[in-house]
Design a protein around this motif. Structure first.
Motif, PDB file in Angstrom:
ATOM      1  N   LEU A  96      38.928  31.437  44.486  1.00  0.00           N
ATOM      2  CA  LEU A  96      38.396  32.481  43.615  1.00  0.00           C
ATOM      3  C   LEU A  96      39.493  33.367  43.025  1.00  0.00           C
ATOM      4  CD1 LEU A  96      35.296  33.541  45.735  1.00  0.00           C
ATOM      5  CD2 LEU A  96      35.335  32.136  43.656  1.00  0.00           C
ATOM      6  N   MET A  97      40.754  33.001  43.237  1.00  0.00           N
ATOM      7  CA  MET A  97      41.854  33.783  42.679  1.00  0.00           C
ATOM      8  C   MET A  97      41.940  33.585  41.165  1.00  0.00           C
ATOM      9  SD  MET A  97      44.729  33.217  45.647  1.00  0.00           S
ATOM     10  CE  MET A  97      46.012  34.180  44.851  1.00  0.00           C
ATOM     11  N   GLU A  98      42.510  34.572  40.507  1.00  0.00           N
ATOM     12  CA  GLU A  98      42.721  34.491  39.056  1.00  0.00           C
ATOM     13  C   GLU A  98      43.710  33.368  38.762  1.00  0.00           C
ATOM     14  OE1 GLU A  98      41.854  34.454  36.017  1.00  0.00           O
ATOM     15  OE2 GLU A  98      41.561  36.600  35.725  1.00  0.00           O
ATOM     16  N   MET A  99      43.840  33.020  37.494  1.00  0.00           N
ATOM     17  CA  MET A  99      44.765  31.981  37.072  1.00  0.00           C
ATOM     18  C   MET A  99      46.183  32.322  37.515  1.00  0.00           C
ATOM     19  SD  MET A  99      45.041  30.324  33.334  1.00  0.00           S
ATOM     20  CE  MET A  99      46.635  29.909  32.697  1.00  0.00           C
ATOM     21  N   ASP A 100      46.909  31.302  37.924  1.00  0.00           N
ATOM     22  CA  ASP A 100      48.313  31.469  38.304  1.00  0.00           C
ATOM     23  C   ASP A 100      49.154  31.416  37.029  1.00  0.00           C
ATOM     24  OD1 ASP A 100      50.889  31.365  39.265  1.00  0.00           O
ATOM     25  OD2 ASP A 100      50.531  29.683  40.630  1.00  0.00           O
ATOM     26  N   PHE A 101      49.711  32.579  36.666  1.00  0.00           N
ATOM     27  CA  PHE A 101      50.518  32.657  35.457  1.00  0.00           C
ATOM     28  C   PHE A 101      51.998  32.379  35.726  1.00  0.00           C
ATOM     29  CE2 PHE A 101      46.770  34.902  33.829  1.00  0.00           C
ATOM     30  CZ  PHE A 101      46.638  34.277  32.593  1.00  0.00           C
ATOM     31  N   THR A 143      37.439  46.233  39.456  1.00  0.00           N
ATOM     32  CA  THR A 143      37.654  47.348  38.538  1.00  0.00           C
ATOM     33  C   THR A 143      39.104  47.314  38.038  1.00  0.00           C
ATOM     34  OG1 THR A 143      38.104  48.803  40.411  1.00  0.00           O
ATOM     35  CG2 THR A 143      35.833  48.768  39.576  1.00  0.00           C
ATOM     36  N   GLU A 144      39.430  48.253  37.175  1.00  0.00           N
ATOM     37  CA  GLU A 144      40.742  48.265  36.519  1.00  0.00           C
ATOM     38  C   GLU A 144      41.886  48.399  37.527  1.00  0.00           C
ATOM     39  OE1 GLU A 144      42.790  50.354  32.612  1.00  0.00           O
ATOM     40  OE2 GLU A 144      40.822  51.019  33.284  1.00  0.00           O
ATOM     41  N   THR A 145      43.001  47.749  37.216  1.00  0.00           N
ATOM     42  CA  THR A 145      44.177  47.778  38.089  1.00  0.00           C
ATOM     43  C   THR A 145      45.198  48.796  37.586  1.00  0.00           C
ATOM     44  OG1 THR A 145      45.496  46.139  36.897  1.00  0.00           O
ATOM     45  CG2 THR A 145      43.877  45.296  38.488  1.00  0.00           C
ATOM     46  N   ILE A 146      46.254  48.975  38.389  1.00  0.00           N
ATOM     47  CA  ILE A 146      47.329  49.901  38.024  1.00  0.00           C
ATOM     48  C   ILE A 146      48.255  49.333  36.963  1.00  0.00           C
ATOM     49  CG2 ILE A 146      47.302  51.082  40.257  1.00  0.00           C
ATOM     50  CD1 ILE A 146      49.845  49.389  40.969  1.00  0.00           C
ATOM     51  N   CYS A 147      48.098  48.064  36.611  1.00  0.00           N
ATOM     52  CA  CYS A 147      48.977  47.439  35.618  1.00  0.00           C
ATOM     53  C   CYS A 147      48.757  48.045  34.234  1.00  0.00           C
ATOM     54  CB  CYS A 147      48.743  45.937  35.555  1.00  0.00           C
ATOM     55  SG  CYS A 147      49.322  45.082  37.013  1.00  0.00           S
ATOM     56  N   ALA A 148      49.851  48.312  33.575  1.00  0.00           N
ATOM     57  CA  ALA A 148      49.776  48.833  32.214  1.00  0.00           C
ATOM     58  C   ALA A 148      49.188  47.774  31.291  1.00  0.00           C
ATOM     59  CB  ALA A 148      51.176  49.231  31.738  1.00  0.00           C
ATOM     60  N   LYS A 149      48.578  48.220  30.218  1.00  0.00           N
ATOM     61  CA  LYS A 149      48.050  47.285  29.216  1.00  0.00           C
ATOM     62  C   LYS A 149      49.212  46.421  28.713  1.00  0.00           C
ATOM     63  CE  LYS A 149      43.855  49.289  28.584  1.00  0.00           C
ATOM     64  NZ  LYS A 149      43.293  49.275  29.914  1.00  0.00           N
ATOM     65  N   GLY A 150      48.933  45.157  28.474  1.00  0.00           N
ATOM     66  CA  GLY A 150      49.949  44.260  27.947  1.00  0.00           C
ATOM     67  C   GLY A 150      50.790  43.563  29.002  1.00  0.00           C
ATOM     68  N   ILE A 151      50.469  43.776  30.277  1.00  0.00           N
ATOM     69  CA  ILE A 151      51.197  43.094  31.352  1.00  0.00           C
ATOM     70  C   ILE A 151      50.378  41.882  31.794  1.00  0.00           C
ATOM     71  CG2 ILE A 151      52.059  43.267  33.740  1.00  0.00           C
ATOM     72  CD1 ILE A 151      53.711  44.850  31.691  1.00  0.00           C
ATOM     73  N   CYS A 152      51.063  40.769  31.947  1.00  0.00           N
ATOM     74  CA  CYS A 152      50.422  39.534  32.391  1.00  0.00           C
ATOM     75  C   CYS A 152      50.402  39.517  33.916  1.00  0.00           C
ATOM     76  CB  CYS A 152      51.205  38.331  31.862  1.00  0.00           C
ATOM     77  SG  CYS A 152      50.589  36.747  32.438  1.00  0.00           S
ATOM     78  N   TYR A 153      49.226  39.544  34.476  1.00  0.00           N
ATOM     79  CA  TYR A 153      49.102  39.420  35.929  1.00  0.00           C
ATOM     80  C   TYR A 153      47.886  38.548  36.206  1.00  0.00           C
ATOM     81  CZ  TYR A 153      45.416  42.980  35.603  1.00  0.00           C
ATOM     82  OH  TYR A 153      44.278  43.667  35.275  1.00  0.00           O
ATOM     83  N   GLY A 154      48.045  37.655  37.116  1.00  0.00           N
ATOM     84  CA  GLY A 154      46.952  36.777  37.510  1.00  0.00           C
ATOM     85  C   GLY A 154      46.851  36.808  39.018  1.00  0.00           C
ATOM     86  N   GLN A 155      47.745  36.071  39.680  1.00  0.00           N
ATOM     87  CA  GLN A 155      47.708  36.013  41.133  1.00  0.00           C
ATOM     88  C   GLN A 155      48.629  37.037  41.794  1.00  0.00           C
ATOM     89  OE1 GLN A 155      47.873  32.000  42.697  1.00  0.00           O
ATOM     90  NE2 GLN A 155      46.076  31.398  41.526  1.00  0.00           N
ATOM     91  N   SER A 156      49.271  37.888  40.995  1.00  0.00           N
ATOM     92  CA  SER A 156      50.025  38.995  41.587  1.00  0.00           C
ATOM     93  C   SER A 156      49.028  39.921  42.273  1.00  0.00           C
ATOM     94  CB  SER A 156      50.794  39.757  40.508  1.00  0.00           C
ATOM     95  OG  SER A 156      51.780  38.936  39.941  1.00  0.00           O
TER      96      SER A 156
END
Length: 174
Positions: A73-78, A9-22
């Protein structure tokens, strides 16, 4: 065999923030969303999860027995872009990646093909055609897009034609 691909589900990150493996937290409240997701999957399913907390919390809610986490299964490492605004990423870094996100790695991160190789390795080695138990994979949009490309023999360049919303459940048959 039934496989259920579930995006966190949605994270606490604001829209427009790049997060992958954070390892960012989920936006509360989310328990009602978790229940909606749980109603879409079989009770007896075997659950795999990305080890990132935004997936593990959901996976724990979906399974009363143990879940298996897997770093593939982790998201892309940015890399250098993690937790930066997309607008703050230097154009000299961003443009080559945007022109070929499949093959160009993010500085100190990975490319989409790198993600695809590890996801493909997980899928081939962990998701056996011999299993009769339904499988749930709680993961991220990039991983789900990679799996959908693999299943549909779709070129990775077309991965973004697969829209994957927060909390979405996609059922596939193997």
């Amino acid at each position: 065999m039934e496989v259920y691909l579930v995006r966190h589900t949605e994270t606490i990150c604001a829209k427009g923030i790049c997060y992958g493996q954070s390892d960012v937290a989920l936006l509360e409240p989310y328990l009602e969303q978790f229940e909606g997701i749980k109603s879409q999957i079989p009770d007896e399913a075997k659950v795999y999860s990305s080890p990132l907390i935004r997936c593990v919390e959901l996976a724990r809610h979906l399974s009363e027995t143990s879940i298996k986490t897997d770093s593939r299964l982790m998201e892309m490492d940015f890399g250098d872009w993690e937790m930066k605004s997309w607008d703050a990423i230097p154009t000299d870094d961003f443009t080559p990646w945007m022109n070929d996100f499949v093959n160009v790695a993010v500085p100190n991160g990975e490319s989409f093909v790198d993600l695809h190789h590890r996801v493909n390795d997980f899928f081939k080695n962990e998701i056996s055609k011999k299993q009769n138990t339904p499988i749930v994979i709680v993961t991220h949009a990039g991983v789900i897009r990679s799996i959908l490309c693999m299943i549909a023999a779709l070129p990775l360049q077309e991965a973004f034609q697969n829209k994957v919303d927060f909390g979405q459940v996609i059922k596939i048959e193997i």
